[in-house]
Write a protein that holds these residues in place. Structure first.
Motif, PDB file in Angstrom:
ATOM      1  N   TYR A 174      28.971  31.323  18.356  1.00 15.93           N
ATOM      2  CA  TYR A 174      29.815  32.276  17.628  1.00 15.93           C
ATOM      3  C   TYR A 174      30.718  33.053  18.577  1.00 15.93           C
ATOM      4  CZ  TYR A 174      27.033  31.684  13.388  1.00 15.93           C
ATOM      5  OH  TYR A 174      26.418  31.168  12.289  1.00 15.93           O
ATOM      6  N   LEU A 175      31.911  33.389  18.095  1.00 12.79           N
ATOM      7  CA  LEU A 175      32.822  34.249  18.847  1.00 12.79           C
ATOM      8  C   LEU A 175      32.446  35.699  18.557  1.00 12.79           C
ATOM      9  CD1 LEU A 175      36.179  32.391  18.143  1.00 12.79           C
ATOM     10  CD2 LEU A 175      34.592  32.083  20.046  1.00 12.79           C
ATOM     11  N   THR A 176      32.477  36.537  19.595  1.00 12.73           N
ATOM     12  CA  THR A 176      32.045  37.924  19.431  1.00 12.73           C
ATOM     13  C   THR A 176      33.154  38.941  19.663  1.00 12.73           C
ATOM     14  OG1 THR A 176      31.304  37.948  21.725  1.00 12.73           O
ATOM     15  CG2 THR A 176      29.665  37.397  20.058  1.00 12.73           C
ATOM     16  N   GLY A 177      34.268  38.523  20.236  1.00 11.37           N
ATOM     17  CA  GLY A 177      35.357  39.464  20.482  1.00 11.37           C
ATOM     18  C   GLY A 177      36.548  38.763  21.096  1.00 11.37           C
ATOM     19  N   GLY A 178      37.615  39.504  21.241  1.00 10.69           N
ATOM     20  CA  GLY A 178      38.810  38.937  21.849  1.00 10.69           C
ATOM     21  C   GLY A 178      39.871  39.988  22.057  1.00 10.69           C
ATOM     22  N   CYS A 179      40.825  39.657  22.911  1.00 15.32           N
ATOM     23  CA  CYS A 179      41.965  40.554  23.131  1.00 15.32           C
ATOM     24  C   CYS A 179      43.104  39.774  23.778  1.00 15.32           C
ATOM     25  CB  CYS A 179      41.567  41.754  23.994  1.00 15.32           C
ATOM     26  SG  CYS A 179      41.146  41.359  25.690  1.00 15.32           S
ATOM     27  N   TRP A 180      44.299  40.314  23.636  1.00 13.06           N
ATOM     28  CA  TRP A 180      45.495  39.747  24.259  1.00 13.06           C
ATOM     29  C   TRP A 180      45.654  40.289  25.666  1.00 13.06           C
ATOM     30  CZ3 TRP A 180      48.248  35.931  22.168  1.00 13.06           C
ATOM     31  CH2 TRP A 180      48.172  35.731  20.791  1.00 13.06           C
ATOM     32  N   SER A 181      46.289  39.510  26.519  1.00 13.40           N
ATOM     33  CA  SER A 181      46.671  40.001  27.835  1.00 13.40           C
ATOM     34  C   SER A 181      47.789  41.019  27.645  1.00 13.40           C
ATOM     35  CB  SER A 181      47.174  38.850  28.708  1.00 13.40           C
ATOM     36  OG  SER A 181      47.803  39.351  29.868  1.00 13.40           O
ATOM     37  N   PRO A 182      47.710  42.168  28.301  1.00 20.62           N
ATOM     38  CA  PRO A 182      48.781  43.162  28.167  1.00 20.62           C
ATOM     39  C   PRO A 182      50.011  42.808  29.007  1.00 20.62           C
ATOM     40  CG  PRO A 182      47.099  43.988  29.630  1.00 20.62           C
ATOM     41  CD  PRO A 182      46.598  42.680  29.097  1.00 20.62           C
ATOM     42  N   THR A 183      49.878  41.823  29.886  1.00 20.31           N
ATOM     43  CA  THR A 183      50.962  41.517  30.818  1.00 20.31           C
ATOM     44  C   THR A 183      51.553  40.123  30.663  1.00 20.31           C
ATOM     45  OG1 THR A 183      49.337  40.779  32.458  1.00 20.31           O
ATOM     46  CG2 THR A 183      50.085  43.079  32.594  1.00 20.31           C
ATOM     47  N   ARG A 184      50.847  39.241  30.027  1.00 16.89           N
ATOM     48  CA  ARG A 184      51.300  37.848  29.935  1.00 16.89           C
ATOM     49  C   ARG A 184      51.305  37.391  28.484  1.00 16.89           C
ATOM     50  NH1 ARG A 184      50.161  32.710  32.326  1.00 16.89           N
ATOM     51  NH2 ARG A 184      51.849  31.448  31.489  1.00 16.89           N
ATOM     52  N   GLY A 221      51.167  35.203  25.304  1.00 20.87           N
ATOM     53  CA  GLY A 221      50.553  33.907  25.052  1.00 20.87           C
ATOM     54  C   GLY A 221      49.175  33.737  25.643  1.00 20.87           C
ATOM     55  N   VAL A 222      48.696  34.694  26.450  1.00 27.64           N
ATOM     56  CA  VAL A 222      47.356  34.599  27.032  1.00 27.64           C
ATOM     57  C   VAL A 222      46.422  35.511  26.245  1.00 27.64           C
ATOM     58  CG1 VAL A 222      45.928  35.103  29.061  1.00 27.64           C
ATOM     59  CG2 VAL A 222      48.136  33.971  29.344  1.00 27.64           C
ATOM     60  N   PHE A 223      45.308  34.945  25.796  1.00 23.66           N
ATOM     61  CA  PHE A 223      44.311  35.769  25.123  1.00 23.66           C
ATOM     62  C   PHE A 223      42.914  35.354  25.559  1.00 23.66           C
ATOM     63  CE2 PHE A 223      45.256  32.311  22.220  1.00 23.66           C
ATOM     64  CZ  PHE A 223      44.046  31.936  21.668  1.00 23.66           C
ATOM     65  N   TYR A 224      41.996  36.296  25.418  1.00 22.00           N
ATOM     66  CA  TYR A 224      40.625  36.152  25.880  1.00 22.00           C
ATOM     67  C   TYR A 224      39.689  36.184  24.678  1.00 22.00           C
ATOM     68  CZ  TYR A 224      42.686  37.491  30.336  1.00 22.00           C
ATOM     69  OH  TYR A 224      43.459  37.536  31.474  1.00 22.00           O
ATOM     70  N   LEU A 269      35.781  41.046  36.086  1.00 24.43           N
ATOM     71  CA  LEU A 269      36.301  39.764  36.535  1.00 24.43           C
ATOM     72  C   LEU A 269      37.742  39.934  36.989  1.00 24.43           C
ATOM     73  CD1 LEU A 269      35.121  37.656  33.460  1.00 24.43           C
ATOM     74  CD2 LEU A 269      33.851  38.112  35.553  1.00 24.43           C
ATOM     75  N   GLU A 270      38.164  39.117  37.941  1.00 19.49           N
ATOM     76  CA  GLU A 270      39.556  39.109  38.380  1.00 19.49           C
ATOM     77  C   GLU A 270      40.124  37.727  38.093  1.00 19.49           C
ATOM     78  OE1 GLU A 270      42.343  40.144  42.244  1.00 19.49           O
ATOM     79  OE2 GLU A 270      40.176  40.045  42.486  1.00 19.49           O
ATOM     80  N   VAL A 271      41.198  37.671  37.300  1.00 17.07           N
ATOM     81  CA  VAL A 271      41.824  36.388  36.981  1.00 17.07           C
ATOM     82  C   VAL A 271      42.964  36.115  37.971  1.00 17.07           C
ATOM     83  CG1 VAL A 271      41.196  36.460  34.537  1.00 17.07           C
ATOM     84  CG2 VAL A 271      43.388  37.391  35.257  1.00 17.07           C
ATOM     85  N   CYS A 272      43.343  34.863  38.065  1.00 13.72           N
ATOM     86  CA  CYS A 272      44.382  34.454  39.011  1.00 13.72           C
ATOM     87  C   CYS A 272      45.760  34.977  38.576  1.00 13.72           C
ATOM     88  CB  CYS A 272      44.416  32.927  39.129  1.00 13.72           C
ATOM     89  SG  CYS A 272      44.812  32.097  37.594  1.00 13.72           S
ATOM     90  N   ASP A 273      46.687  34.983  39.508  1.00 14.91           N
ATOM     91  CA  ASP A 273      48.046  35.478  39.246  1.00 14.91           C
ATOM     92  C   ASP A 273      48.709  34.776  38.072  1.00 14.91           C
ATOM     93  OD1 ASP A 273      48.014  37.358  41.256  1.00 14.91           O
ATOM     94  OD2 ASP A 273      49.038  36.094  42.710  1.00 14.91           O
ATOM     95  N   SER A 274      48.502  33.476  37.947  1.00 14.41           N
ATOM     96  CA  SER A 274      49.193  32.718  36.901  1.00 14.41           C
ATOM     97  C   SER A 274      48.737  33.115  35.493  1.00 14.41           C
ATOM     98  CB  SER A 274      49.020  31.220  37.106  1.00 14.41           C
ATOM     99  OG  SER A 274      47.673  30.853  36.999  1.00 14.41           O
ATOM    100  N   LEU A 275      47.529  33.681  35.354  1.00 11.03           N
ATOM    101  CA  LEU A 275      47.081  34.161  34.038  1.00 11.03           C
ATOM    102  C   LEU A 275      47.414  35.632  33.827  1.00 11.03           C
ATOM    103  CD1 LEU A 275      43.620  32.410  33.775  1.00 11.03           C
ATOM    104  CD2 LEU A 275      45.676  31.909  32.456  1.00 11.03           C
ATOM    105  N   ALA A 276      47.756  36.337  34.879  1.00 11.93           N
ATOM    106  CA  ALA A 276      48.005  37.772  34.764  1.00 11.93           C
ATOM    107  C   ALA A 276      49.481  38.137  34.761  1.00 11.93           C
ATOM    108  CB  ALA A 276      47.321  38.513  35.901  1.00 11.93           C
ATOM    109  N   HIS A 277      50.319  37.316  35.393  1.00 14.66           N
ATOM    110  CA  HIS A 277      51.733  37.667  35.547  1.00 14.66           C
ATOM    111  C   HIS A 277      52.628  36.618  34.893  1.00 14.66           C
ATOM    112  CE1 HIS A 277      50.391  40.724  38.326  1.00 14.66           C
ATOM    113  NE2 HIS A 277      49.714  39.792  38.982  1.00 14.66           N
TER     114      HIS A 277
END
Length: 106
Positions: free
Chosen positions: A21-31, A33-36, A95-103
């Protein structure tokens, strides 16, 4: 997961079925099309809609407990690399994600 736009009758994104089951999610504030998405089996999935529409860009096992919350630091002016994930035991992992997922990419 399904992501909807208010003015459409069908979802703009539908993720593949997963037995957890999925328990939560959010959009990237900087990129755009990226969501968690957090899952009950302790994984966090990162989706990059502009890179791969039908597959998870990155999946990471955070905990043996169910994940219960997620937040990405940043704003449209910057940030986006630090992701805080909480689990059902009260543990928060950073957690720290890579530049390509953050910028934004050119």
């Amino acid at each position: 997961a399904r992501i909807w736009a208010e003015d459409l009758k069908s979802p703009i994104v539908t993720t593949k079925y997963h037995s957890s089951y999925l328990t939560g999610g959010c959009w990237s504030p900087t990129r755009p099309g990226v969501f968690y998405v957090t899952r009950m089996d302790g994984f966090v999935d990162v989706w990059d809609f502009f890179h791969r529409q039908n597959e998870v860009a990155y999946s990471h096992k955070v905990s043996d407990a169910s994940l219960s919350s997620i937040s990405v630091e940043g704003s449209t002016q910057g940030g986006g690399q630090l992701v805080a994930v909480g689990d059902a035991n009260g543990t928060v992992s950073l957690l720290e994600v890579c530049d390509s997922l953050a910028h934004p990419q050119p």
